[in-house]
Motif scaffolding. Structure first.
Motif, mmCIF file in Angstrom:
data_model
loop_
_atom_site.group_PDB
_atom_site.id
_atom_site.type_symbol
_atom_site.label_atom_id
_atom_site.label_comp_id
_atom_site.label_asym_id
_atom_site.label_seq_id
_atom_site.Cartn_x
_atom_site.Cartn_y
_atom_site.Cartn_z
ATOM 1 N N ALA A 330 -53.969 -5.149 -12.145
ATOM 2 C CA ALA A 330 -54.026 -5.785 -10.830
ATOM 3 C C ALA A 330 -54.309 -7.283 -10.972
ATOM 4 C CB ALA A 330 -55.096 -5.117 -9.970
ATOM 5 N N VAL A 344 -61.288 -3.754 -5.110
ATOM 6 C CA VAL A 344 -60.741 -2.412 -5.324
ATOM 7 C C VAL A 344 -61.809 -1.395 -4.951
ATOM 8 C CG1 VAL A 344 -59.628 -0.852 -6.950
ATOM 9 C CG2 VAL A 344 -59.372 -3.328 -7.234
ATOM 10 N N VAL A 348 -60.333 4.276 -4.298
ATOM 11 C CA VAL A 348 -59.013 4.045 -4.875
ATOM 12 C C VAL A 348 -59.025 4.364 -6.364
ATOM 13 C CG1 VAL A 348 -57.286 2.285 -5.431
ATOM 14 C CG2 VAL A 348 -58.312 2.353 -3.147
ATOM 15 N N ALA A 368 -50.324 -1.045 -9.337
ATOM 16 C CA ALA A 368 -51.181 -2.236 -9.279
ATOM 17 C C ALA A 368 -50.471 -3.373 -8.554
ATOM 18 C CB ALA A 368 -51.579 -2.666 -10.696
ATOM 19 N N ARG A 370 -48.172 -3.020 -6.233
ATOM 20 C CA ARG A 370 -48.154 -2.658 -4.818
ATOM 21 C C ARG A 370 -49.499 -2.971 -4.162
ATOM 22 N NH1 ARG A 370 -45.026 1.131 -2.561
ATOM 23 N NH2 ARG A 370 -46.825 2.303 -1.780
ATOM 24 N N PHE A 371 -50.557 -2.688 -4.862
ATOM 25 C CA PHE A 371 -51.900 -2.928 -4.326
ATOM 26 C C PHE A 371 -52.134 -4.416 -4.075
ATOM 27 C CE2 PHE A 371 -56.476 -3.704 -5.099
ATOM 28 C CZ PHE A 371 -56.996 -2.972 -4.029
ATOM 29 N N ASP A 376 -50.349 0.305 0.177
ATOM 30 C CA ASP A 376 -51.323 1.355 -0.125
ATOM 31 C C ASP A 376 -51.022 1.955 -1.492
ATOM 32 O OD1 ASP A 376 -53.114 3.391 -0.237
ATOM 33 O OD2 ASP A 376 -52.365 4.498 1.497
ATOM 34 N N PRO A 377 -51.890 1.756 -2.490
ATOM 35 C CA PRO A 377 -51.616 2.308 -3.826
ATOM 36 C C PRO A 377 -51.730 3.814 -3.880
ATOM 37 C CG PRO A 377 -53.822 1.418 -3.776
ATOM 38 C CD PRO A 377 -53.186 1.076 -2.440
#
Length: 443
Positions: A330, A344, A348, A368, A370-371, A376-377
């Motif tokens: 991330a 985070v 999650v 990661a 997408r987050f 939404d991961p």
């Protein structure tokens, strides 16, 4: 040189012209139509340079230049500009651009500028490597992240084998990190200051495989207007990484075996052998012994390659590492997309640790990304399936929650057991049950 040139332009005709100009000068080109596609390839260890048009829709060349320089302030960026943008290009050089070329650029001007930029990049990385070596930095710990037993064993194997010149066969499922393992072997060897040439055997054009690997002389076949080095020659004194080697035809396998045994190749259209000083690392995701039994892979090539075999574990075999690995990925994504690193939540991390991850680290990297981009991961298929029983999934979920809570509280036990609604004794018992060592935390 074997370094890659990232070439970015939103106009297809200019991408084709730029790629042809570079390839005719034996400069491998990786062509992109958007800034984001090229930025994903850039890192502090990337050995190439960037050539980008300034005027593009969306994120333009200046945005890409600034994003690249945030990743590595010493990364060479060459801007391609129209006549009216010369003043802008000059200003950009004050901001860190390496150079600029005007449209329509002369091929010789582009090639000369790129070659000088590549030389600068080579020296930068060489000096950086010397400084890191003197400082005693262990890149393995940051490149192959994880404290699980499989990852500790993998790093130990790399340290043992990396310093030798032995050829290596890397096995493991798709996305597990076979390419990272190959690069780590190269970087821990005496060849680290020389090229690392990654060849995706599955992506080689069927009718040009031999030319790509071994090179050709002018006139060797229709369209061969000039002599060209193959990828093996580009890797002189360095490492050749043959990814998905099992996709090569049996005929090409025979010539590859001869090249590995003799450490020499013969270009197409030539009778003169060329000596090779290279190390070979191959990777497969399939069972090569089964492929040999089916007649799809030569047994003698398998025996030549598997003197040393390294198996890269799937992510499901090292769930303890998902927490730290996700945070690291991330953080990389945040730098790549020029976004702040978001907080985070423990929930999650806990839920990520229970997923099946059929795509392994590659899939986790996508999550990661997408987050960091605000998606939404956890919008993924449930991972309680796969080969995990319900009891295993529940245990993994509990372990992940405790691990995440410890991380969120800086390893301090009192706020951890209070936030989880446990007694100190209960937390200790669960840590012992899940193999969470007391020495890994303080408090």
């Amino acid at each position: 040189m074997s370094q890659t040139v990232l070439f970015v332009d939103d106009e297809e005709e200019l991408r084709i012209a730029g790629a042809q100009t570079l390839m005719l000068a034996d400069l491998p080109a990786d062509v992109h139509s958007t800034a984001e596609g090229a930025l994903a390839k850039i890192s502090r260890d990337f050995a190439g340079v960037l050539v980008t048009d300034i005027r593009m829709p969306g994120n333009d060349g200046l945005w890409l230049m600034r994003a690249a320089l945030e990743i590595d302030p010493e990364f060479p960026v060459i801007l391609v500009t129209g006549h009216g943008d010369v003043d802008l290009a000059v200003q950009s050089m004050r901001e860190g651009a390496y150079d600029f070329v005007e449209k329509p650029f002369a091929p010789a001007r582009l090639v000369s500028t790129v070659q000088h930029a590549l030389e600068k990049r080579h020296l930068t990385l060489e000096n950086r490597a010397l400084k890191e070596e003197e400082a005693g930095e262990d890149k393995l710990e940051t490149r192959l992240i994880g404290r699980s037993a499989p990852m500790v064993a993998l790093r130990r194997m790399i340290r043992t084998i990396g310093a030798t010149d032995a050829d290596v066969l890397i096995t493991g499922p798709t996305g597990a990190g076979k390419d990272m393992t190959a690069r780590a072997l190269h970087d821990t060897s005496e060849r680290a200051r020389h090229p690392f040439v990654h060849i995706n055997c599955a992506a080689l054009p069927v009718d040009l495989v031999e030319s790509e690997l071994f090179g050709h002389e002018a006139g060797a076949f229709a369209g061969a207007l000039r002599a060209r080095f193959g990828k093996f020659e580009h890797a002189r004194q360095g490492t050749v990484f043959l990814d998905e080697i099992d996709s090569l035809s049996v005929g090409v396998q025979a010539k590859l075996l001869q090249a590995l045994q003799d450490r020499q190749i013969t270009r197409l259209g030539s009778n003169d052998p060329v000596a090779l000083d290279i190390r070979v690392i191959a990777a497969v995701k399939s069972d090569l012994e089964a492929a040999v039994a089916a007649g799809a892979f030569r047994a003698d090539l398998l025996y030549r390659l598997n003197v040393v075999t390294i198996d890269v574990p799937p992510l499901a075999a090292r769930r303890d590492d998902i927490h730290s690995l996700f945070l690291n990925l991330a953080a990389q994504a945040a730098r790549r997309y020029s976004k702040p690193m978001p907080d985070v939540p423990a929930r999650v991390l806990a839920q990520l640790a229970t997923r099946a991850w059929p795509g392994n680290v590659r899939e986790l990297r996508n999550v990661a990304d997408r987050f960091v981009l605000g998606l939404d991961p956890l919008d993924l298929p449930s991972a309680a399936g796969g080969d995990m029983t319900l009891a295993e999934a529940v245990a993994a979920h509990e372990k992940a929650i405790i691990s995440a809570a410890l991380g969120a509280n800086g390893g301090r036990l009192k706020p951890t057991y209070e936030s989880l609604g446990l007694s100190r004794k209960a937390l200790y018992e669960k840590m012992q049950k899940h193999g969470l060592s007391k020495t890994d935390v303080t408090g």
